[in-house]
Enzyme design. Sequence first.
Site, PDB file in Angstrom:
ATOM      1  N   ASP A  13      -2.930  -2.759   1.146  1.00 34.43           N
ATOM      2  CA  ASP A  13      -1.655  -2.544   0.451  1.00 34.43           C
ATOM      3  C   ASP A  13      -0.440  -2.859   1.315  1.00 34.43           C
ATOM      4  O   ASP A  13       0.630  -2.272   1.152  1.00 34.43           O
ATOM      5  CB  ASP A  13      -1.539  -1.085  -0.057  1.00 34.43           C
ATOM      6  CG  ASP A  13      -2.672  -0.739  -1.000  1.00 34.43           C
ATOM      7  OD1 ASP A  13      -3.155  -1.648  -1.693  1.00 34.43           O
ATOM      8  OD2 ASP A  13      -3.063   0.445  -1.032  1.00 34.43           O
ATOM      9  N   LYS A  16       0.156  -8.138   0.716  1.00 36.47           N
ATOM     10  CA  LYS A  16      -0.500  -9.461   0.748  1.00 36.47           C
ATOM     11  C   LYS A  16      -0.151 -10.281  -0.487  1.00 36.47           C
ATOM     12  O   LYS A  16       0.099 -11.483  -0.402  1.00 36.47           O
ATOM     13  CB  LYS A  16      -2.034  -9.288   0.848  1.00 36.47           C
ATOM     14  CG  LYS A  16      -2.464  -8.564   2.115  1.00 36.47           C
ATOM     15  CD  LYS A  16      -3.958  -8.299   2.138  1.00 36.47           C
ATOM     16  CE  LYS A  16      -4.437  -7.291   1.123  1.00 36.47           C
ATOM     17  NZ  LYS A  16      -3.954  -5.922   1.337  1.00 36.47           N
ATOM     18  N   GLY A  40      -5.646  -4.444  -5.386  1.00 33.52           N
ATOM     19  CA  GLY A  40      -4.532  -4.446  -6.337  1.00 33.52           C
ATOM     20  C   GLY A  40      -3.381  -5.139  -5.638  1.00 33.52           C
ATOM     21  O   GLY A  40      -2.807  -4.583  -4.708  1.00 33.52           O
ATOM     22  N   HIS A  41      -3.103  -6.374  -6.014  1.00 30.46           N
ATOM     23  CA  HIS A  41      -2.079  -7.170  -5.326  1.00 30.46           C
ATOM     24  C   HIS A  41      -0.876  -7.363  -6.249  1.00 30.46           C
ATOM     25  O   HIS A  41      -1.012  -7.944  -7.324  1.00 30.46           O
ATOM     26  CB  HIS A  41      -2.667  -8.522  -4.894  1.00 30.46           C
ATOM     27  CG  HIS A  41      -3.743  -8.387  -3.850  1.00 30.46           C
ATOM     28  ND1 HIS A  41      -4.371  -9.457  -3.266  1.00 30.46           N
ATOM     29  CD2 HIS A  41      -4.295  -7.282  -3.272  1.00 30.46           C
ATOM     30  CE1 HIS A  41      -5.259  -9.025  -2.384  1.00 30.46           C
ATOM     31  NE2 HIS A  41      -5.240  -7.709  -2.374  1.00 30.46           N
ATOM     32  N   GLN A 228      -8.020  -5.805   0.830  1.00 27.28           N
ATOM     33  CA  GLN A 228      -8.096  -4.646   1.721  1.00 27.28           C
ATOM     34  C   GLN A 228      -7.386  -4.967   3.052  1.00 27.28           C
ATOM     35  O   GLN A 228      -6.462  -5.750   3.053  1.00 27.28           O
ATOM     36  CB  GLN A 228      -9.554  -4.208   1.949  1.00 27.28           C
ATOM     37  CG  GLN A 228     -10.226  -3.626   0.706  1.00 27.28           C
ATOM     38  CD  GLN A 228     -10.720  -4.664  -0.280  1.00 27.28           C
ATOM     39  OE1 GLN A 228     -11.473  -5.552   0.074  1.00 27.28           O
ATOM     40  NE2 GLN A 228     -10.312  -4.550  -1.515  1.00 27.28           N
TER      41      GLN A 228
HETATM   42  P1  GDP Z   1      -1.323  -5.702  -1.373  1.00 27.16           P
HETATM   43  O1  GDP Z   1      -2.537  -4.981  -1.866  1.00 27.16           O
HETATM   44  O2  GDP Z   1      -1.380  -5.946   0.097  1.00 27.16           O
HETATM   45  O3  GDP Z   1      -1.017  -6.960  -2.144  1.00 27.16           O
HETATM   46  O4  GDP Z   1      -0.088  -4.701  -1.596  1.00 27.16           O
HETATM   47  P2  GDP Z   1       0.193  -3.818  -2.928  1.00 27.16           P
HETATM   48  O5  GDP Z   1       0.683  -4.688  -4.002  1.00 27.16           O
HETATM   49  O6  GDP Z   1      -0.978  -2.936  -3.224  1.00 27.16           O
HETATM   50  O7  GDP Z   1       1.297  -2.847  -2.371  1.00 27.16           O
HETATM   51  C1  GDP Z   1       2.489  -3.311  -1.857  1.00 27.16           C
HETATM   52  C2  GDP Z   1       3.643  -2.655  -2.657  1.00 27.16           C
HETATM   53  O8  GDP Z   1       4.853  -2.823  -1.967  1.00 27.16           O
HETATM   54  C3  GDP Z   1       3.845  -3.318  -4.007  1.00 27.16           C
HETATM   55  O9  GDP Z   1       4.305  -2.356  -4.914  1.00 27.16           O
HETATM   56  C4  GDP Z   1       4.942  -4.347  -3.719  1.00 27.16           C
HETATM   57  O10 GDP Z   1       5.696  -4.664  -4.883  1.00 27.16           O
HETATM   58  C5  GDP Z   1       5.766  -3.606  -2.711  1.00 27.16           C
HETATM   59  N1  GDP Z   1       6.473  -4.423  -1.723  1.00 27.16           N
HETATM   60  C6  GDP Z   1       6.049  -5.542  -1.076  1.00 27.16           C
HETATM   61  N2  GDP Z   1       6.960  -5.940  -0.159  1.00 27.16           N
HETATM   62  C7  GDP Z   1       7.971  -5.053  -0.228  1.00 27.16           C
HETATM   63  C8  GDP Z   1       9.205  -4.896   0.492  1.00 27.16           C
HETATM   64  O11 GDP Z   1       9.532  -5.645   1.405  1.00 27.16           O
HETATM   65  N3  GDP Z   1       9.985  -3.833   0.154  1.00 27.16           N
HETATM   66  C9  GDP Z   1       9.665  -2.951  -0.816  1.00 27.16           C
HETATM   67  N4  GDP Z   1      10.486  -1.934  -1.071  1.00 27.16           N
HETATM   68  N5  GDP Z   1       8.512  -3.056  -1.506  1.00 27.16           N
HETATM   69  C10 GDP Z   1       7.676  -4.089  -1.213  1.00 27.16           C
HETATM   70  P1  IMO Z   2      -5.808  -4.153  -1.428  1.00 26.26           P
HETATM   71  O1  IMO Z   2      -6.453  -5.520  -1.467  1.00 26.26           O
HETATM   72  C1  IMO Z   2      -6.119  -0.048  -0.012  1.00 26.26           C
HETATM   73  C2  IMO Z   2     -10.133   1.724   0.078  1.00 26.26           C
HETATM   74  C3  IMO Z   2     -10.472   2.831  -0.886  1.00 26.26           C
HETATM   75  C4  IMO Z   2     -11.467   3.602  -0.028  1.00 26.26           C
HETATM   76  C5  IMO Z   2     -12.226   2.516   0.697  1.00 26.26           C
HETATM   77  C6  IMO Z   2     -13.548   2.126   0.058  1.00 26.26           C
HETATM   78  O2  IMO Z   2      -4.981  -3.853  -2.608  1.00 26.26           O
HETATM   79  O3  IMO Z   2      -5.098  -3.957  -0.129  1.00 26.26           O
HETATM   80  P2  IMO Z   2     -14.165   0.718  -2.115  1.00 26.26           P
HETATM   81  O4  IMO Z   2     -13.829   0.927  -3.559  1.00 26.26           O
HETATM   82  O5  IMO Z   2     -13.713  -0.590  -1.575  1.00 26.26           O
HETATM   83  O6  IMO Z   2     -15.613   0.988  -1.813  1.00 26.26           O
HETATM   84  O7  IMO Z   2     -13.362   1.871  -1.333  1.00 26.26           O
HETATM   85  O8  IMO Z   2     -11.364   1.399   0.721  1.00 26.26           O
HETATM   86  N1  IMO Z   2      -9.625   0.474  -0.559  1.00 26.26           N
HETATM   87  C7  IMO Z   2      -8.357   0.062  -0.487  1.00 26.26           C
HETATM   88  N2  IMO Z   2      -7.266   0.651   0.060  1.00 26.26           N
HETATM   89  N3  IMO Z   2      -6.008  -1.271  -0.574  1.00 26.26           N
HETATM   90  C8  IMO Z   2      -7.092  -1.881  -1.098  1.00 26.26           C
HETATM   91  O9  IMO Z   2      -7.065  -3.150  -1.536  1.00 26.26           O
HETATM   92  C9  IMO Z   2      -8.327  -1.196  -1.113  1.00 26.26           C
HETATM   93  N4  IMO Z   2      -9.559  -1.483  -1.570  1.00 26.26           N
HETATM   94  C10 IMO Z   2     -10.349  -0.472  -1.208  1.00 26.26           C
HETATM   95  O10 IMO Z   2      -9.331   3.595  -1.206  1.00 26.26           O
HETATM   96  O11 IMO Z   2     -10.781   4.362   0.934  1.00 26.26           O
HETATM   97 MG    MG Z   3      -3.051  -3.264  -2.951  1.00 26.37          MG
END
Ligand code: GDP
Ligand code: IMO
Ligand code: MG
Length: 433
Positions: A13, A16, A40-41, A228
């Site tokens: 998270d 990416k 979840g991207h 991840q």
């Molecule tokens: P990922 O799994 O690595 O793609 O990241 P996620 O989408 O799960 O979580 C990143 C969160 O931070 C999302 O809600 C993005 O919209 C948000 N985000 C990304 N870059 C920034 C930033 O520079 N500032 C803020 N405030 N939010 C950001």
């Molecule tokens: P993105 O790509 C954050 C965590 C789960 C749990 C552990 C194992 O959005 O960054 P799983 O279901 O993979 O067997 O769970 O990994 N986890 C993540 N945490 N971002 C993710 O993906 C994750 N995918 C799995 O919360 O701790």
């Molecule tokens: Mg994510």
Amino acid sequence: MPGVVVVGSQWGDEGKGKVVDFLTERADVVARYQGGNNAGHTVMFGDRKFVLHLLPSGIFRENKRVVLGEGVVIDPEALLEELDALSAQGVEVGDRLYISDAANLVMPYHKAFDKLREQWRGAGKIGTTGRGIGPTYEDKNARRGVRFCDFRPGYEAIFCARLKEILEEKNVLLRSHYRSDEALFDAEEICERYAVFYERVKPYLCDTSVLLNEALDAGQTVLFEGAQGTMLDVDHGTYPYVTSSNTISGGACTGCGVGPTKISRVIGITKAYTTRVGEGPFPTELKEGPVAAMLQDRGQEFGATTGRPRRCGWFDAMVVRHAARLNGLTDLAIMKVDVLDTLQTIRICVGYRDQQGNQYDTIPHWLGNYGGLEPVYEEMPGWNEPIDGITELKKLPQAARDYLQRLSELVGVPTLLVSTGPRREETIMLGDF
Ligand code: GDP
Ligand code: IMO
Ligand code: MG
């Protein structure tokens, strides 16, 4: 520029999705190499917001091809739902999507086992996303996985007989160990249901390793999108509190069938602080207090897949330095710097100490099992003014620039990109790409 890996350097998270969408403008193909719909991207541009679980985050850029490699585990039902939801929002994937026919499938029993095992573990649970990812990789490695190519027309009876064999063992375990009668599985029923999914996915299936190598050999830029993060890697993370795949950059080679000589750049996506979802050690976690509440609230730190609140804490240079080594990072992308706008003082973890006072400058492998390490912090002044949406480095307050400089110095990797907001537009580029 040939192969570029975009990898999470913390516990996932990091942002990416945003970076991959941003860089895809200058790339030709985007490929996911591991994980499944546990990811979840988030991608935001203009007033639009999308959360992708399986499809690569390059999908919103016209004419760019996207790939799911062999290393990805695919729940076909979730994939089709994602395609339908995108189509309903006006995003057509059309003939730009390519899926490896050697990718392992998440089956209904994998999801059942994921949930039952977590219930069974009780307080010792991992806190998985419940998407069946772990059990699917278990079966893949035990050589009883199901792949798209198993649905080859004319071989239905052979496949169904094999599934029956697999299910015999699963059903015994469900009945005797988990005492679950309701979740017993029937091979015929699954064969029929999955045959329908297969028909819809068939147009996208191919040998994606051939496609990716051809693109690379033609001098195209391929982005490999990690899911991840490094600390969730099954070999190098906080085991056993990890996911079940190799999330690090090396996973791009095994998960997509490209050689390491094809990768020229590895970009580590790094939050300007740290978060983690699920259980497991997190040395710089702020369990309570105003800073924890502020990070949660301003950072909107809720899981993009499960909606669970993310645990929040200070930036941990130990973690990102570990990531720099394991991934061979050539660049950093520092995300969510705007979230820190209201702080007077910012802490950075530069080492760990155990209860006996011993110091650590690398992460010991027993951390996942036993925890017990305290962070050693240094402090820097905050900038205490809004920076959200800034797109030029020179417009950042000096204290923000000093903080970014210090992170890069501690990690030993130069910064390519700084993110000041969730939208595509809210980005500062510091180097060439
Ligand atoms: P990922 O799994 O690595 O793609 O990241 P996620 O989408 O799960 O979580 C990143 C969160 O931070 C999302 O809600 C993005 O919209 C948000 N985000 C990304 N870059 C920034 C930033 O520079 N500032 C803020 N405030 N939010 C950001
Ligand atoms: P993105 O790509 C954050 C965590 C789960 C749990 C552990 C194992 O959005 O960054 P799983 O279901 O993979 O067997 O769970 O990994 N986890 C993540 N945490 N971002 C993710 O993906 C994750 N995918 C799995 O919360 O701790
Ligand atoms: Mg994510």
